[in-house]
Design a protein around this motif. Structure first.
Motif, PDB file in Angstrom:
ATOM      1  N   UNK A  58       9.365  -2.353  -8.237  1.00  0.00           N
ATOM      2  CA  UNK A  58       8.936  -1.667  -7.863  1.00  0.00           C
ATOM      3  C   UNK A  58       7.225  -0.466  -7.903  1.00  0.00           C
ATOM      4  N   UNK A  59       6.842   0.090  -8.137  1.00  0.00           N
ATOM      5  CA  UNK A  59       6.163   0.593  -7.524  1.00  0.00           C
ATOM      6  C   UNK A  59       5.475   0.940  -9.008  1.00  0.00           C
ATOM      7  N   UNK A  60       3.806   1.841  -8.748  1.00  0.00           N
ATOM      8  CA  UNK A  60       3.312   2.248  -9.912  1.00  0.00           C
ATOM      9  C   UNK A  60       3.421   3.411 -10.600  1.00  0.00           C
ATOM     10  N   UNK A  61       4.322   4.216  -9.730  1.00  0.00           N
ATOM     11  CA  UNK A  61       5.035   6.087 -10.533  1.00  0.00           C
ATOM     12  C   UNK A  61       5.527   4.881 -11.254  1.00  0.00           C
ATOM     13  N   UNK A  62       6.850   4.307 -10.872  1.00  0.00           N
ATOM     14  CA  UNK A  62       8.152   4.326 -11.449  1.00  0.00           C
ATOM     15  C   UNK A  62       7.724   3.204 -12.801  1.00  0.00           C
ATOM     16  N   UNK A  63       6.544   2.639 -12.744  1.00  0.00           N
ATOM     17  CA  UNK A  63       6.294   2.248 -13.401  1.00  0.00           C
ATOM     18  C   UNK A  63       5.381   2.836 -14.832  1.00  0.00           C
ATOM     19  N   UNK A  64       4.680   3.538 -14.488  1.00  0.00           N
ATOM     20  CA  UNK A  64       4.330   5.175 -15.250  1.00  0.00           C
ATOM     21  C   UNK A  64       5.487   5.892 -16.029  1.00  0.00           C
TER      22      UNK A  64
ATOM     23  N   UNK B 117       6.023   9.255  -5.313  1.00  0.00           N
ATOM     24  CA  UNK B 117       7.215   9.484  -5.828  1.00  0.00           C
ATOM     25  C   UNK B 117       7.569   8.100  -6.633  1.00  0.00           C
ATOM     26  N   UNK B 118       8.393   7.994  -7.263  1.00  0.00           N
ATOM     27  CA  UNK B 118       9.000   6.314  -8.079  1.00  0.00           C
ATOM     28  C   UNK B 118       9.892   5.800  -7.126  1.00  0.00           C
ATOM     29  N   UNK B 119       9.934   4.339  -6.988  1.00  0.00           N
ATOM     30  CA  UNK B 119      10.484   4.286  -5.985  1.00  0.00           C
ATOM     31  C   UNK B 119      11.120   2.349  -7.124  1.00  0.00           C
ATOM     32  N   UNK B 120      12.277   2.344  -7.013  1.00  0.00           N
ATOM     33  CA  UNK B 120      13.006   0.986  -7.200  1.00  0.00           C
ATOM     34  C   UNK B 120      13.567   0.805  -6.667  1.00  0.00           C
ATOM     35  N   UNK B 121      13.680  -0.752  -6.424  1.00  0.00           N
ATOM     36  CA  UNK B 121      14.620  -1.823  -5.510  1.00  0.00           C
ATOM     37  C   UNK B 121      15.396  -3.012  -6.474  1.00  0.00           C
ATOM     38  N   UNK B 122      16.614  -3.090  -6.037  1.00  0.00           N
ATOM     39  CA  UNK B 122      18.112  -3.212  -7.171  1.00  0.00           C
ATOM     40  C   UNK B 122      18.170  -4.337  -5.713  1.00  0.00           C
ATOM     41  N   UNK B 123      18.499  -5.557  -7.067  1.00  0.00           N
ATOM     42  CA  UNK B 123      19.808  -6.491  -6.078  1.00  0.00           C
ATOM     43  C   UNK B 123      20.618  -6.197  -6.492  1.00  0.00           C
TER      44      UNK B 123
ATOM     45  N   UNK C 129      17.798   0.703  -2.853  1.00  0.00           N
ATOM     46  CA  UNK C 129      16.126   1.144  -3.180  1.00  0.00           C
ATOM     47  C   UNK C 129      17.029   3.161  -3.734  1.00  0.00           C
ATOM     48  N   UNK C 130      15.991   2.861  -4.439  1.00  0.00           N
ATOM     49  CA  UNK C 130      16.323   4.551  -4.769  1.00  0.00           C
ATOM     50  C   UNK C 130      14.741   4.899  -4.899  1.00  0.00           C
ATOM     51  N   UNK C 131      14.894   6.238  -5.406  1.00  0.00           N
ATOM     52  CA  UNK C 131      13.254   7.095  -4.504  1.00  0.00           C
ATOM     53  C   UNK C 131      13.524   8.265  -5.859  1.00  0.00           C
ATOM     54  N   UNK C 132      12.886   8.341  -6.554  1.00  0.00           N
ATOM     55  CA  UNK C 132      12.476   9.723  -7.782  1.00  0.00           C
ATOM     56  C   UNK C 132      11.600  10.074  -6.906  1.00  0.00           C
TER      57      UNK C 132
ATOM     58  N   UNK D  48       0.910  -1.103  -0.017  1.00  0.00           N
ATOM     59  CA  UNK D  48      -0.217   0.129   0.317  1.00  0.00           C
ATOM     60  C   UNK D  48       0.804   1.244   0.012  1.00  0.00           C
ATOM     61  N   UNK D  49       2.206   1.655   0.287  1.00  0.00           N
ATOM     62  CA  UNK D  49       2.812   2.344   0.994  1.00  0.00           C
ATOM     63  C   UNK D  49       3.624   2.840  -0.581  1.00  0.00           C
ATOM     64  N   UNK D  50       3.753   1.360  -1.041  1.00  0.00           N
ATOM     65  CA  UNK D  50       5.008   1.406  -1.599  1.00  0.00           C
ATOM     66  C   UNK D  50       3.622   2.006  -3.431  1.00  0.00           C
TER      67      UNK D  50
END
Length: 519
Positions: A243-249, A229-235, A313-316, A222-224
């Motif tokens: 990735x959350x909805x904003x990152x996909x958009x 903000x666009x949020x991306x998590x990498x290994x 974790x990357x926040x845009x 729910x938070x993501x």
């Protein structure tokens, strides 16, 4: 049943895991134990049958037994021999019977010369060696039958020996004793392993219950998904795993594009090439990143599990909102300062006017009134009265200061009045577009013949700029106004930007949504 299910659901995870593992171990060991017990019992019975037949053959070959059966009458000597065999081989009975099924020997002397009981001796009376389990005078027993033949090879009787089934079970039980100890040890080991496994799994799950993990997962999702903000998590290999909805958009341009999960982060963010150095380092970084005409605040932080960095974790965050918030604070401060100055100046002017009138210095009073009514001095007064939104009024007063510093006029015709609003997004987007346009005009010194019209019509702010431009400058301005950042701002406020031009003049019309208070 319902209460039992509810009680099971309420049990803690380690209890459930312990019971599940323990039941599994117990069932497995029990099945093996029962199967082994059955096999041992069968093997013991087979072994006893073979031994009984061997002993019966020895008894049937004894001359004493043959002679007694030939005489057809019992005697003390054959009875003593039968008792000796019984004790020597730990048997329960040794019976010598005639072809008429009459016992010549028996452990109970009272049953000698009585008919044999059981009904399983028929095959032996026909000359066959057999074994069977039957009910006799001593109870249920395992018996072996061997026919007795005389010198002419004529069957003259049968030797029956046996042990009670209780004795057979006792033999099998003694054989199973070592396995019973192993079974008990296995159950204890299984219980210990079940408890150890349960606690290990619980520790690996950070001592959380399944319902707590499910709740945390739902809260995280729910938070993501609901953050702007666009949020991306990498290994650790810098590949996108979440990735959350904003990152996909932001990165998935249309529905036919492949999902961004699994892609290298460098293919989405060229600046992320520098992020390779961050994996394995325990630090957080912030930087401004420009993409498609929009500035983003790019924040990166390592993800640490068990003191090891497993990714980042990357926040845009759209920096436009930060810029707009800064502008809002600046414009509000400008508006407040202007009000304070006007209040102070108004009192001073009243004192001066009153003094000149009291001294009857009418010529000086006329000159003074002319000065304070000049457009340059009355601009801020008109903005405050005509523009009821303090943020917009403060912004226009600040913009006029920029123009006057470069000796350019900055007069705005406001009609109709602009009402207040709570739609701060619309206000800030409008301010950002106007600032962009004013900056272009000042940088290229195009403000000599600038005319500005500003007003509120049909729930929209309408702003019109008219100025003279050379063809080359028109083309450049048109290109700047169609930049992605302007298009994004217009999209946010359902805005419309129209350009009309002739040989030397251009008219820029901006219409943006604006809901006044109460709507």
């Amino acid at each position: 049943m319902i209460k039992l299910k509810q009680k099971w659901k309420n049990q803690r995870l380690w209890v459930k895991l312990t019971l599940m593992v323990l039941v599994t171990v117990a069932l497995t060991v029990s099945v093996l134990y029962l199967s082994l017990t059955n096999r041992i019992y069968e093997a013991t019975q087979t072994q006893e049958e073979e031994e009984l037949l061997s002993i019966a053959e020895i008894v049937a070959a004894q001359p004493l037994v043959i002679q007694t059966l030939s005489d057809g009458a019992t005697n003390l000597e054959v009875q003593a021999y039968a008792n000796q065999i019984t004790e020597t081989y730990q048997l329960d009975f040794v019976v010598v019977m005639t072809m008429d099924r009459i016992r010549l020997t028996h452990p109970d002397p009272e049953k000698i010369n009585a008919p044999f009981q059981g009904g399983d001796e028929e095959a032996a009376l026909s000359g066959q060696e057999t074994t069977s389990i039957a009910q006799g005078t001593l109870g249920q027993s395992l018996r072996a039958f061997v026919p007795v033949f005389n010198a002419e090879n004529v069957e003259i009787g049968v030797v029956a020996i046996g042990i009670k089934t209780t004795t057979l079970a006792s033999i099998a039980k003694k054989t199973m004793q070592p396995f019973s100890v192993s079974f008990a040890v296995s159950l204890l080991f299984g219980a210990a392993a079940a408890i150890f496994t349960a606690f290990q799994l619980k520790n690996q799950m950070y001592n959380l219950e399944p319902i707590e993990i499910a709740r945390l997962l739902e809260e995280r999702n729910a938070m993501l998904e609901n953050t702007k903000d666009a949020i991306i998590v990498t290994d650790k290999d810098n590949r996108v795993v979440l990735s959350n909805l904003e990152a996909k958009k932001l990165f998935q341009r249309d529905e036919v594009d492949e999902a961004i999960v699994g892609m290298p982060i460098q293919s989405l963010l060229p600046v992320a090439q520098d992020l390779n150095q961050l994996v394995g380092q325990d630090k957080t970084t912030d930087r401004i990143y420009h993409q498609d005409g929009v500035d983003y605040l790019l924040s990166t932080a390592p993800i640490t599990v068990a003191k090891k960095v497993i990714g980042q974790i990357i926040l845009m965050r759209d920096a436009t909102e930060l810029y707009l918030l800064t502008d809002q604070l600046f414009n509000a401060a400008t508006y407040t300062t202007t009000l304070q100055t006007q209040s102070h100046d108004f009192l001073n002017k009243l004192h001066v006017i009153y003094g000149l009138a009291d001294l009857e210095e009418y010529e000086e009073l006329n000159d003074y009134l002319g000065k304070i009514l000049e457009p340059e001095q009355e601009f801020s007064h008109r903005m405050i009265f005509l523009v009821k939104n303090p943020v917009i009024a403060g912004f226009l007063i600040g913009e006029r200061s920029k123009f006057t510093e470069q000796n350019y006029p900055f007069m705005i015709e406001v009609y109709p009045d602009v009402p207040p609003t709570t739609d701060h997004t619309a206000v800030q987007c409008w301010i950002n577009i106007i600032r962009f346009l004013d900056q272009f005009i000042l940088e290229n010194r195009l403000a000599d013949d600038l005319q500005i019209h500003f007003g509120f019509w049909n729930d929209r702010l309408e702003t019109v700029y008219e100025l003279q431009l050379e063809p080359a400058m028109k083309e450049r301005l048109t290109e700047e106004l169609h930049a992605p950042v302007i298009a994004q701002l217009l999209k946010r406020v359902d805005g419309q930007l129209d350009l009309e031009s002739n040989e030397r003049r251009i008219k820029i019309s901006l219409k943006t949504a604006y809901r006044k208070d109460g709507k």
